[in-house]
Design a protein around this motif. Structure first.
Motif, PDB file in Angstrom:
ATOM      1  N   ARG A 198       6.176  -2.778   0.667  1.00 10.45           N
ATOM      2  CA  ARG A 198       6.330  -1.027  -0.204  1.00 10.45           C
ATOM      3  C   ARG A 198       8.010  -0.681   0.574  1.00 10.45           C
ATOM      4  O   ARG A 198       8.277  -0.168  -0.179  1.00 10.45           O
ATOM      5  CB  ARG A 198       5.086  -1.097  -0.854  1.00 10.45           C
ATOM      6  CG  ARG A 198       5.948   0.030  -1.854  1.00 10.45           C
ATOM      7  CD  ARG A 198       3.992   0.933  -2.317  1.00 10.45           C
ATOM      8  NE  ARG A 198       4.087   1.111  -3.772  1.00 10.45           N
ATOM      9  CZ  ARG A 198       2.713   1.603  -3.895  1.00 10.45           C
ATOM     10  NH1 ARG A 198       1.868   2.079  -3.108  1.00 10.45           N
ATOM     11  NH2 ARG A 198       3.243   1.503  -5.299  1.00 10.45           N
ATOM     12  N   ALA A 199       7.646   0.065   1.518  1.00  7.77           N
ATOM     13  CA  ALA A 199       8.525   0.519   2.416  1.00  7.77           C
ATOM     14  C   ALA A 199      10.293   0.350   1.935  1.00  7.77           C
ATOM     15  O   ALA A 199      10.747   1.751   1.616  1.00  7.77           O
ATOM     16  CB  ALA A 199       7.182   0.544   3.638  1.00  7.77           C
ATOM     17  N   VAL A 200       9.642  -0.674   2.523  1.00 10.71           N
ATOM     18  CA  VAL A 200      11.328  -1.814   2.897  1.00 10.71           C
ATOM     19  C   VAL A 200      11.808  -1.502   1.165  1.00 10.71           C
ATOM     20  O   VAL A 200      13.082  -1.513   1.616  1.00 10.71           O
ATOM     21  CB  VAL A 200      11.289  -3.374   3.525  1.00 10.71           C
ATOM     22  CG1 VAL A 200      12.721  -3.574   3.334  1.00 10.71           C
ATOM     23  CG2 VAL A 200      10.657  -3.206   4.703  1.00 10.71           C
ATOM     24  N   GLN A 201      10.844  -2.027   0.214  1.00 11.50           N
ATOM     25  CA  GLN A 201      11.908  -2.358  -1.061  1.00 11.50           C
ATOM     26  C   GLN A 201      11.587  -0.700  -1.955  1.00 11.50           C
ATOM     27  O   GLN A 201      13.182  -0.548  -1.736  1.00 11.50           O
ATOM     28  CB  GLN A 201      10.188  -3.009  -1.674  1.00 11.50           C
ATOM     29  CG  GLN A 201       9.787  -4.377  -1.520  1.00 11.50           C
ATOM     30  CD  GLN A 201       8.416  -4.500  -2.542  1.00 11.50           C
ATOM     31  OE1 GLN A 201       7.557  -3.536  -2.704  1.00 11.50           O
ATOM     32  NE2 GLN A 201       8.407  -5.763  -2.435  1.00 11.50           N
ATOM     33  N   ILE A 257       4.299   5.937   0.551  1.00  9.30           N
ATOM     34  CA  ILE A 257       4.855   4.940   0.888  1.00  9.30           C
ATOM     35  C   ILE A 257       4.876   4.495   1.841  1.00  9.30           C
ATOM     36  O   ILE A 257       4.760   3.996   3.020  1.00  9.30           O
ATOM     37  CB  ILE A 257       5.877   4.373  -0.439  1.00  9.30           C
ATOM     38  CG1 ILE A 257       5.196   4.504  -1.524  1.00  9.30           C
ATOM     39  CG2 ILE A 257       6.761   3.412   0.447  1.00  9.30           C
ATOM     40  CD1 ILE A 257       7.032   4.651  -2.918  1.00  9.30           C
ATOM     41  N   PHE A 258       5.966   5.764   1.997  1.00 15.16           N
ATOM     42  CA  PHE A 258       6.080   5.837   4.190  1.00 15.16           C
ATOM     43  C   PHE A 258       6.029   7.261   4.730  1.00 15.16           C
ATOM     44  O   PHE A 258       5.980   8.283   3.693  1.00 15.16           O
ATOM     45  CB  PHE A 258       7.021   4.972   4.243  1.00 15.16           C
ATOM     46  CG  PHE A 258       7.062   4.835   5.862  1.00 15.16           C
ATOM     47  CD1 PHE A 258       6.658   4.455   7.019  1.00 15.16           C
ATOM     48  CD2 PHE A 258       8.450   5.247   6.296  1.00 15.16           C
ATOM     49  CE1 PHE A 258       6.852   4.093   8.193  1.00 15.16           C
ATOM     50  CE2 PHE A 258       8.378   5.395   8.263  1.00 15.16           C
ATOM     51  CZ  PHE A 258       7.554   4.400   8.640  1.00 15.16           C
ATOM     52  N   SER A 259       5.157   7.401   5.260  1.00 15.54           N
ATOM     53  CA  SER A 259       5.246   8.735   5.839  1.00 15.54           C
ATOM     54  C   SER A 259       5.462   9.146   7.766  1.00 15.54           C
ATOM     55  O   SER A 259       5.047   7.888   8.494  1.00 15.54           O
ATOM     56  CB  SER A 259       4.041   9.093   6.287  1.00 15.54           C
ATOM     57  OG  SER A 259       2.803   9.096   6.490  1.00 15.54           O
ATOM     58  N   ALA A 260       6.634  10.090   8.298  1.00 19.28           N
ATOM     59  CA  ALA A 260       6.030   9.958   9.754  1.00 19.28           C
ATOM     60  C   ALA A 260       4.585  10.844  10.266  1.00 19.28           C
ATOM     61  O   ALA A 260       4.598  11.980   9.504  1.00 19.28           O
ATOM     62  CB  ALA A 260       7.502  10.848   9.892  1.00 19.28           C
TER      63      ALA A 260
END
Length: 539
Positions: A198-201, A257-260
Motif C-alpha cells: 500500500r505504501a508503494v502504491q 499508510i507509512f510513517s517515520a
C-alpha cells in the motif's frame, strides 16, 4: 517494527567529513563486511529506516516554507528558501535535502549490495523491496526539489568525487522502475512500521501524478496515478474522527499508510536533537523555560497565514482538530484533564463564523480570557507576545522533553506521518480531475464528508479547490511546497497569500524562474565532473 528502528553505528555507513553529499568514508574492515553478510544485515535494514528520521525529523523549510500557508513569525526564516529574493546555491538550508537524501541513498546502495551477499532468508526479498522503496522516496524528494540530479545506484568502498548529472526524466524513469520492483517484493497488509504494498502504491500514485505535469510526462500518467491511488485506498473509507487521527497515543492507526518511527528509547542518546521536530513549528511562542512541562516549546515560525486560517468554514471538524482554539493555564491540560469544566481558559481564538452575540456570551462566561479576534492571529499580525498567533496542535507531544531553543527543537517522540489515507484520496481526486472529473469529485468529497462539511459541487471542482482542500486537511504536514510546485501554482499562490512574497521574487538569471531550488554550491565544488551544470535560474 514499531519503535524498534535503530541507527547502525558502524563507520561503513557514515559519510565523509570532506563531502556530505555522495561518497562514503570507507573506514570499514573485513569484520564489518562479514557482519553485514550475516547477522548484521537486519541492523543494516533498520539503519535504512532510521534515515527517515533525519530526512523528516529535522528542518521543515524545504518542505513548507515560501508557500501560501505559512509565513515568518518572530523568529527569522532562512530568507532565501522562504522569500526567494536571496535564494542562491550558497543560501542557508538549501542543501538540507541534498545531504539527507544522498545519505539515505548510499545506505540503500549498501543494503542492496550486501543483500546479494548475505544469507538467503525468508524475509530477504521483502527487505530488498523495502530498501528500494526508501531509495526511490529519497530520489523523489531530490528530483522535485532540485530537478535532475546524479543517479547513483552503486555501493562505494572508496571515495568517488566525480558524478555526472542525470536529467529529471531519467530520475523519474528510475523511480518508477524501482517502485514497481518494490511492489512485487514487499508484503500486503496493514502498516506496522515497515513498507507494505500500500505504501508503494501510494508513492507510485504521487510519482506518476507529479511526472504528469512535466513536459516529458506520458499521456497516461494522470490515469496511472489515479489507478495506483485507488489501489492504495483499496476501498477503505475515512472513518476515524479527524481529531483522533492526531491523538498523541494514536500514531499508528488504520489510516496511516507509512510513517517515520520515533520513540523515547531511540532518542535517548540526545533527546534535544534526535527526535521529531515537527511539533516545534506552526505556532506562536508559548513561553520559555519557565513553562517547561506546562506548554511545549514553539519556534514562533512558519505561522499559519490569514489565508490558511480563512479556508475553514463553520462545522469543519478539522478546525478544532488542527488548532488549539482555546488554551488553559496549563497548555497540556487539553490532553491530561478529561473533565475541563473547571479549567480557566487563558486564550480564545475567535473563528470567522462566530456572531457578535455568540462572542458576547463567550466573554460573559469567560471574563478573564484573552480574546483574539478573527483576522488578528495570523502570521504578520503583531508578533511580540506569547500566544499571539493560533497554535497548531496536531503534532503536540505532552511527553516530550522540553526543547530549550530553536537550535534544539527535535524533542518529540511522536511518529512523522509520511502518507495517510486522506492524502491518497486527494491525490486520486487530483489525478481524476484530468481524466474523470466525476470520479475525482467523489474522492474529494469523501474527505469533506469525514470533516462534516457539505460536498463540493462539480462547478467548484478545479485544481485550486483541490489545493484548498489539501490545505484544510494537511496543515503542518510536509507537502505544501511540493503541492504548489507540482501543480504550477507556486508563484501565483505564494505571492497572493504570503505577505513576504511578490511574484517578482521568483525572477532568476537568464529569464528563468526560481521554481527548482539551486544545486548546493558545496556539492558543485566537491564534484570534479564538468558535466554537472547548475539550474538555469541560478547561473
Amino acid at each position: 517494527m514499531k519503535k524498534t528502528i535503530i541507527t547502525l553505528s558502524i563507520a561503513l555507513l557514515t559519510l565523509s567529513s570532506c563531502s556530505d553529499f555522495i561518497e562514503e568514508d570507507n573506514r570499514s574492515s573485513a569484520e564489518t563486511s562479514e557482519y553485514l553478510k550475516s547477522s548484521g544485515y537486519e541492523s543494516l535494514i533498520n539503519a535504512n529506516y532510521a534515515e527517515l528520521k533525519d530526512i523528516y525529523g529535522g528542518e521543515p523549510w524545504l518542505f513548507v516554507s515560501g508557500t501560501d500557508l505559512y509565513a515568518e513569525g518572530r523568529s527569522t526564516e532562512p530568507i532565501g528558501i522562504s522569500q526567494y529574493t536571496q535564494l542562491t546555491s550558497s543560501s542557508p538550508n538549501v542543501d538540507y535535502l541534498y545531504k539527507e537524501c544522498y545519505k539515505a541513498i548510499q545506505r540503500a546502495n549498501t543494503a542492496l549490495h550486501f543483500g546479494e551477499l548475505t544469507e538467503k532468508t525468508a524475509t530477504l526479498s521483502a527487505r530488498i523491496g523495502e530498501v528500494k522503496y526508501l531509495r526511490a522516496n529519497a530520489y523523489f524528494l531530490l528530483v522535485q526539489t532540485y530537478g535532475g540530479v546524479s543517479l547513483d545506484t552503486q555501493y562505494h568502498d572508496s571515495p568517488v568525487l566525480s558524478f555526472d548529472r542525470n536529467s529529471a526524466e531519467e530520475i523519474y524513469t528510475f523511480i518508477v522502475k524501482e517502485l514497481e520492483e518494490s511492489l512485487n517484493l514487499v508484503p500486503a497488509g496493514a502498516f506496522t512500521g515497515r513498507v507494505t504494498k500500500r505504501a508503494v502504491q501510494d508513492l507510485l500514485a504521487k510519482v506518476y501524478l507529479t511526472r504528469a505535469y512535466e513536459t516529458f510526462g506520458a499521456a497516461t500518467d494522470f490515469a496511472t496515478a489515479a489507478k495506483y491511488a485507488d489501489d492504495a485506498i483499496a476501498g477503505q473509507a475515512l472513518t476515524i474522527k479527524y481529531s483522533d487521527l492526531w491523538l498523541p497515543a494514536n500514531d499508528i492507526n488504520a489510516e496511516v499508510i507509512f510513517s517515520a518511527q520515533f520513540s523515547a528509547g531511540s532518542n535517548s542518546s540526545n533527546p534535544q536533537t534526535t527526535g521529531n521536530g515537527q511539533a516545534s513549528y506552526f505556532s506562536s511562542y508559548l513561553g520559555g523555560s519557565e513553562v517547561a512541562g506546562k506548554a511545549p516549546y514553539r519556534s514562533y515560525n512558519l505561522l499559519p497565514t490569514d489565508f490558511a486560517i480563512g479556508l475553514f468554514e463553520k462545522g469543519d471538524t478539522r478546525w478544532d482538530g488542527t488548532f488549539m482554539t482555546q488554551t488553559y493555564t496549563r497548555y497540556y491540560d487539553y490532553y491530561d484533564v478529561a473533565n475541563k469544566t473547571g479549567l480557566a481558559v487563558t486564550h480564545f481564538y475567535v473563528p470567522k463564523w462566530m456572531t457578535p452575540a455568540e462572542l458576547d456570551a463567550y466573554k460573559l462566561a469567560n471574563p478573564k480570557t484573552n480574546i483574539h479576534l478573527y483576522g488578528t492571529y495570523g502570521a504578520g499580525k503583531g508578533l511580540n507576545s506569547d500566544y499571539q498567533t493560533i497554535p497548531v496542535r496536531k503534532f503536540d507531544d505532552p511527553k516530550a522533553p522540553f526543547a530549550t531553543s530553536s537550535t534544539t527543537p527535535r524533542t518529540s517522540t511522536r511518529d512523522f506521518v509520511i502518507s495517510r489515507l486522506a492524502d491518497t484520496y486527494l491525490i486520486a481526486a487530483e489525478a481524476y480531475l484530468r481524466t474523470n472529473p466525476a470520479t475525482g469529485l467523489i474522492r474529494l468529497n469523501e474527505v469533506r464528508k469525514r470533516a462534516g462539511v457539505a460536498n463540493a459541487t462539480a462547478g467548484e471542482f478545479n485544481i485550486d479547490y483541490i489545493l484548498d482542500e489539501r490545505a484544510r486537511e494537511m496543515i503542518g504536514e510536509y507537502n505544501r511546497w511540493f503541492d504548489l510546485k507540482r501543480t504550477g501554482k507556486l508563484i501565483e499562490r505564494a505571492s497572493l497569500h504570503n505577505f513576504n512574497i511578490k511574484a517578482a521574487n521568483f525572477d532568476g538569471a537568464n529569464g528563468e524562474k526560481k521554481i527548482l531550488r539551486p544545486i548546493p554550491q558545496e556539492a558543485l565544488d566537491l564534484n570534479q565532473s564538468k558535466n554537472f551544470p547548475q539550474n538555469p535560474a541560478y547561473n
